[in-house]
Design a protein around this motif. Structure first.
Motif, PDB file in Angstrom:
ATOM      1  N   SER A  22       0.978  -1.226  -0.133  1.00 40.52           N
ATOM      2  CA  SER A  22       0.054  -0.001   0.092  1.00 40.52           C
ATOM      3  C   SER A  22       0.857   1.435   0.084  1.00 40.52           C
ATOM      4  O   SER A  22       0.713   2.018  -0.658  1.00 40.52           O
ATOM      5  CB  SER A  22      -0.885   0.039   1.209  1.00 40.52           C
ATOM      6  OG  SER A  22      -1.903   1.330   1.157  1.00 40.52           O
ATOM      7  N   VAL A  23       1.870   1.132   1.075  1.00 44.52           N
ATOM      8  CA  VAL A  23       2.625   2.566   0.688  1.00 44.52           C
ATOM      9  C   VAL A  23       3.514   2.520  -0.505  1.00 44.52           C
ATOM     10  O   VAL A  23       3.676   3.543  -0.907  1.00 44.52           O
ATOM     11  CB  VAL A  23       3.708   2.121   2.158  1.00 44.52           C
ATOM     12  CG1 VAL A  23       4.955   3.477   2.008  1.00 44.52           C
ATOM     13  CG2 VAL A  23       2.937   2.220   3.433  1.00 44.52           C
ATOM     14  N   TYR A  24       4.103   1.396  -0.937  1.00 48.78           N
ATOM     15  CA  TYR A  24       4.710   1.469  -2.248  1.00 48.78           C
ATOM     16  C   TYR A  24       3.830   2.214  -3.267  1.00 48.78           C
ATOM     17  O   TYR A  24       4.442   2.792  -4.012  1.00 48.78           O
ATOM     18  CB  TYR A  24       5.294   0.286  -2.430  1.00 48.78           C
ATOM     19  CG  TYR A  24       5.920   0.106  -3.888  1.00 48.78           C
ATOM     20  CD1 TYR A  24       7.321   0.655  -3.948  1.00 48.78           C
ATOM     21  CD2 TYR A  24       5.522  -0.539  -5.027  1.00 48.78           C
ATOM     22  CE1 TYR A  24       7.780   0.617  -5.355  1.00 48.78           C
ATOM     23  CE2 TYR A  24       5.951  -0.442  -6.254  1.00 48.78           C
ATOM     24  CZ  TYR A  24       7.441  -0.002  -6.365  1.00 48.78           C
ATOM     25  OH  TYR A  24       7.986  -0.029  -7.546  1.00 48.78           O
ATOM     26  N   SER A  25       2.694   1.694  -3.417  1.00 54.36           N
ATOM     27  CA  SER A  25       1.681   1.852  -4.495  1.00 54.36           C
ATOM     28  C   SER A  25       1.367   3.505  -4.240  1.00 54.36           C
ATOM     29  O   SER A  25       1.574   4.266  -5.321  1.00 54.36           O
ATOM     30  CB  SER A  25       0.576   1.018  -4.326  1.00 54.36           C
ATOM     31  OG  SER A  25      -0.405   1.495  -5.300  1.00 54.36           O
ATOM     32  N   ARG A  26       1.080   4.112  -3.364  1.00 55.53           N
ATOM     33  CA  ARG A  26       0.797   5.434  -3.063  1.00 55.53           C
ATOM     34  C   ARG A  26       2.234   6.338  -3.483  1.00 55.53           C
ATOM     35  O   ARG A  26       1.953   7.080  -4.172  1.00 55.53           O
ATOM     36  CB  ARG A  26       0.551   5.724  -1.350  1.00 55.53           C
ATOM     37  CG  ARG A  26      -0.788   5.341  -1.178  1.00 55.53           C
ATOM     38  CD  ARG A  26      -1.144   5.578   0.378  1.00 55.53           C
ATOM     39  NE  ARG A  26      -0.943   7.093   0.610  1.00 55.53           N
ATOM     40  CZ  ARG A  26      -1.728   8.256   0.414  1.00 55.53           C
ATOM     41  NH1 ARG A  26      -2.916   7.753  -0.164  1.00 55.53           N
ATOM     42  NH2 ARG A  26      -1.345   9.242   0.629  1.00 55.53           N
ATOM     43  N   SER A  27       3.206   5.832  -2.970  1.00 56.91           N
ATOM     44  CA  SER A  27       4.227   6.597  -3.260  1.00 56.91           C
ATOM     45  C   SER A  27       4.679   6.748  -4.773  1.00 56.91           C
ATOM     46  O   SER A  27       4.908   7.616  -5.495  1.00 56.91           O
ATOM     47  CB  SER A  27       5.741   6.038  -2.794  1.00 56.91           C
ATOM     48  OG  SER A  27       6.049   4.994  -3.248  1.00 56.91           O
ATOM     49  N   VAL A  28       4.482   5.477  -5.538  1.00 56.77           N
ATOM     50  CA  VAL A  28       4.609   5.409  -6.933  1.00 56.77           C
ATOM     51  C   VAL A  28       3.372   6.156  -7.849  1.00 56.77           C
ATOM     52  O   VAL A  28       3.945   6.980  -8.793  1.00 56.77           O
ATOM     53  CB  VAL A  28       4.654   3.713  -7.431  1.00 56.77           C
ATOM     54  CG1 VAL A  28       4.193   3.900  -8.937  1.00 56.77           C
ATOM     55  CG2 VAL A  28       5.748   3.255  -6.953  1.00 56.77           C
ATOM     56  N   ARG A  29       2.403   6.432  -7.276  1.00 55.96           N
ATOM     57  CA  ARG A  29       1.486   7.207  -7.801  1.00 55.96           C
ATOM     58  C   ARG A  29       1.525   8.570  -7.552  1.00 55.96           C
ATOM     59  O   ARG A  29       1.409   9.229  -8.675  1.00 55.96           O
ATOM     60  CB  ARG A  29      -0.135   6.668  -7.298  1.00 55.96           C
ATOM     61  CG  ARG A  29      -1.222   7.622  -7.830  1.00 55.96           C
ATOM     62  CD  ARG A  29      -1.346   7.193  -9.147  1.00 55.96           C
ATOM     63  NE  ARG A  29      -2.450   7.824  -9.826  1.00 55.96           N
ATOM     64  CZ  ARG A  29      -2.499   8.312 -11.173  1.00 55.96           C
ATOM     65  NH1 ARG A  29      -1.730   7.870 -11.949  1.00 55.96           N
ATOM     66  NH2 ARG A  29      -3.644   9.026 -11.442  1.00 55.96           N
TER      67      ARG A  29
END
Length: 90
Positions: A22-29
């Motif tokens: 979740s944290v990784y996906s948010r940062s990529v977005r």
């Protein structure tokens, strides 16, 4: 007792994986939105950029991609239940 340990530790392990994804996906977005703003508006105002990124992140929070991350809990649980069933059915 073994099943209880499996459920508790499995849930904790899947929670760590879920939070990481979740944290990784948010940062990529967020990074994608920032790069998109920089490419479309060179020399734009910082306040406008922040507003654009926050609106994009709000759209992400209510989007389908974020909901797919919940499959981190569902897929392994179904797989373990299926394996236990097939093992004990014989």
């Amino acid at each position: 007792m073994g099943l209880v340990k499996l459920v508790v530790f499995g849930f904790l392990f899947l929670s760590v994986i879920y939070l990481s994804i979740s944290v990784y996906s948010r940062s990529v977005r967020r990074e994608k939105l920032e790069k998109q703003w920089d490419a479309d508006n060179p020399g734009g105002e910082q306040a406008d950029r922040d507003t654009y990124v926050e609106q994009g992140m709000a759209k992400y929070e209510s989007g389908f991609r974020k909901k797919l991350i919940v499959l981190v809990y569902i897929v392994p649980t179904v797989a373990i239940v299926a394996i236990l069933y097939l093992t004990n059915a014989n």
